[in-house]
Scaffold this active site. Structure first.
Site, mmCIF file in Angstrom:
data_model
loop_
_atom_site.group_PDB
_atom_site.id
_atom_site.type_symbol
_atom_site.label_atom_id
_atom_site.label_comp_id
_atom_site.label_asym_id
_atom_site.label_seq_id
_atom_site.Cartn_x
_atom_site.Cartn_y
_atom_site.Cartn_z
ATOM 1 N N GLU A 166 14.370 1.657 -10.865
ATOM 2 C CA GLU A 166 13.659 2.105 -12.070
ATOM 3 C C GLU A 166 13.945 3.561 -12.436
ATOM 4 O O GLU A 166 13.052 4.393 -12.537
ATOM 5 C CB GLU A 166 12.146 1.875 -11.918
ATOM 6 C CG GLU A 166 11.807 0.400 -11.843
ATOM 7 C CD GLU A 166 10.319 0.106 -11.931
ATOM 8 O OE1 GLU A 166 9.518 1.034 -11.845
ATOM 9 O OE2 GLU A 166 9.970 -1.084 -12.099
ATOM 10 N N GLU A 371 11.795 -7.709 -9.063
ATOM 11 C CA GLU A 371 10.336 -7.602 -8.965
ATOM 12 C C GLU A 371 9.722 -8.435 -10.069
ATOM 13 O O GLU A 371 10.168 -8.377 -11.212
ATOM 14 C CB GLU A 371 9.847 -6.154 -9.148
ATOM 15 C CG GLU A 371 10.191 -5.221 -8.017
ATOM 16 C CD GLU A 371 9.659 -3.792 -8.224
ATOM 17 O OE1 GLU A 371 8.609 -3.627 -8.883
ATOM 18 O OE2 GLU A 371 10.308 -2.864 -7.718
HETATM 19 C C1 BGP Z 1 7.401 -0.911 -9.990
HETATM 20 C C2 BGP Z 1 7.867 -0.257 -8.730
HETATM 21 C C3 BGP Z 1 7.229 -0.756 -7.480
HETATM 22 C C4 BGP Z 1 5.785 -1.182 -7.637
HETATM 23 C C5 BGP Z 1 5.526 -1.954 -8.915
HETATM 24 C C6 BGP Z 1 4.061 -2.237 -9.207
HETATM 25 O O1 BGP Z 1 7.443 0.050 -11.005
HETATM 26 O O2 BGP Z 1 9.259 -0.407 -8.574
HETATM 27 O O3 BGP Z 1 7.425 0.203 -6.498
HETATM 28 O O4 BGP Z 1 4.919 -0.140 -7.433
HETATM 29 O O5 BGP Z 1 6.077 -1.306 -10.032
HETATM 30 O O6 BGP Z 1 3.463 -1.084 -9.711
HETATM 31 P P1 BGP Z 1 1.954 -0.719 -9.464
HETATM 32 O O7 BGP Z 1 1.786 -0.669 -7.978
HETATM 33 O O8 BGP Z 1 1.740 0.596 -10.107
HETATM 34 O O9 BGP Z 1 1.161 -1.804 -10.084
#
Ligand code: BGP
Length: 472
Positions: A166, A371
């Site tokens: 990201e 993800e």
């Molecule tokens: C993405 C990241 C992850 C994870 C996910 C969920 O942006 O790559 O590391 O954190 O988001 O985000 P959050 O935990 O803020 O809901």
């Protein structure tokens, strides 16, 4: 488009789940690890810090066993740069190398394919202090050399590599760049210089990957999701196209084509954000594009146009961190047709299919979903069970859309749910859980950190076992 016949998932489809080092490992000051920008971040008092996380560093064998029982074909995790090079460059820390060797060997012993993210937010703090981190061109060679070390050390067992997680978020979140101060314009300007340097570093790393004769695939993990126009008004349509450009496409245009498109150049120039580009940078990117794209997808966004006015001049941003509105470009609005999570993330499975099609049309590269998941306030009941039917429904609907995207001709070769196990959420501590496995710690009470399978664990297990045929 509806189809009469549905493609099925290929027999070697990579069903997986993901985590990242700073959100699971803990052992922040153990094993010779150096400090990262995450470790020195000003603590948000409402959430826990990451110093213990979920103690995966000490419990990785138990965790890998749970992955194997779940039937994972691939496990996406990141390497903490400062466990390998505590200062970001210079001396190697053998204890860190040993940890990842053990983890990889454990995965391989269960036939789980490791998918490594080379750098997932936890940039070495020392590099920020040495020369300003990503804002300096010195960062380019340090990243490349670190990646080369990983290829040479783990490449005999690892086929799939993600370069930077990201990058678009890193650019816009000052603490992830190690930036302090309040001058938002200056931070954005520096952010786009950092962005450019990261693109050069990525291209050079891909060059090294090829020169070493590495087998497998390499590419970035981007946060990429459809931006819908809020109405049929052409201005809203234009706003959605512009938002796609400045949130997502600008980055892949650079990685895959070595191109600052004309509208993006204008956007940067109008705001004084244009980075310094050296001769040969763009050619290098063109010559060494990624061989796959990793996509992080959680929600879609819906926008209206947002004309600049005297009150909101060009460059004005409504939300300091991730742009919710930019005067002269777009404004994110609520989409009444979509339900949202407790954190307001609008749930849009069809948006995933659209995202995959968009990526395929623009870049024609193999895609792995790196993800996708639903954050929720899970509750452990007295029978030691989390009844997370909402998560099952979320994942089920999104995986169905992946299958439809296969029909559309998109080359999706794997799917990693976020996350395998409850991790410390980037901004919401342990309140916002995503895992198939529950960890019984709270924000400020570490408890025993027991691992407990949720209902979604059993659902995903049977889904993998049937290779996607058991989607409901
Ligand atoms: C993405 C990241 C992850 C994870 C996910 C969920 O942006 O790559 O590391 O954190 O988001 O985000 P959050 O935990 O803020 O809901």
């Amino acid at each position: 488009m509806e189809h009469k016949q549905n493609e099925t998932f290929s027999s070697d489809f990579l069903w997986g789940a993901a985590t990242s080092s700073f959100q699971v490992e803990g052992a922040q000051n153990e094993g010779g690890k150096g400090l990262s920008v995450i470790d020195v971040m000003k603590k948000n008092p409402k959430i826990t810090d990451f110093s213990v996380a979920i103690d995966h560093y000490h419990r990785y064998k138990e965790d890998v066993k749970l992955m194997a029982d779940l039937g994972l074909k691939v496990y996406r995790f990141s390497i903490a740069w400062t466990r390998i090079f505590p200062k970001g460059n210079g001396e190697v820390n053998e204890e860190g190398v040993a940890f990842y060797n053990d983890l990889i060997n454990e995965l391989v012993s269960y036939n789980i394919e490791p998918l490594i993210t080379i750098y997932h937010f936890d940039y070495p703090q020392d590099l920020v202090e040495q020369y300003g981190g990503w804002m300096s061109r010195k960062s380019i060679e340090d990243y490349r050399a670190y990646a080369e070390f990983l290829f040479k050390t783990f490449g005999d067992r690892v086929k799939y590599w993600l370069t930077i997680n990201e990058q678009d978020h890193v650019v816009r979140i000052p603490s992830r760049l190690g930036l302090t101060g309040d001058d938002r314009y200056e931070q954005m300007r520096l952010g786009y210089q950092a962005n450019h340097n990261m693109c050069v570093a990525t291209a050079l790393t891909i060059k090294t990957f090829h020169e070493l004769g590495m087998k497998g695939k390499i590419g970035p993990a981007v946060s990429y999701s459809m931006v819908h126009p809020a109405s049929a008004h052409p201005d809203d349509h234009l706003a959605s196209k512009d938002a796609m450009l400045i949130k997502h496409n600008y980055l892949l245009d650079l990685h895959c084509r070595g191109e600052y498109s004309k509208p993006f150049q204008t956007y940067l120039a109008d705001r004084n954000y244009m980075p310094q580009i050296e001769d040969g940078d763009l050619d290098l990117m063109k010559q060494y594009p990624p061989t796959m794209i990793g996509v992080n997808y959680y929600f879609s966004e819906t926008v209206t146009s947002f004309p600049a006015t005297e009150e909101f001049p060009i460059g004005y941003q409504k939300e300091a961190l991730l742009a919710e509105a930019e005067a002269g470009v777009f404004q994110v609005v609520k989409n009444d047709r979509l339900q949202a999570t407790d954190w307001g993330w609008e749930i849009d499975p069809v948006g995933l299919r659209l995202t995959l099609r968009e990526l395929n049309e623009r870049y024609q590269l193999p895609i792995i979903i790196t993800e996708n998941g639903m954050g929720a306030y899970d509750e452990l009941d007295e029978g030691d069970m989390v009844h997370d039917d909402y998560r099952i429904a979320y994942l089920n609907e999104h995986i169905k859309q992946v299958q439809l995207a296969l029909n559309d001709g998109v080359d999706v070769f794997g799917y990693c749910a976020w996350t395998f196990i409850d991790v410390v959420s980037g901004r919401n501590g342990m309140d916002k859980r995503y895992g198939f496995v529950y960890v019984d710690r709270e924000n400020f009470d570490l408890k025993e950190m027991r691992r407990i399978k949720k209902k979604s664990y059993y659902w995903y297990q049977s889904m993998i076992e049937s290779n996607g045929k058991r989607l409901t």
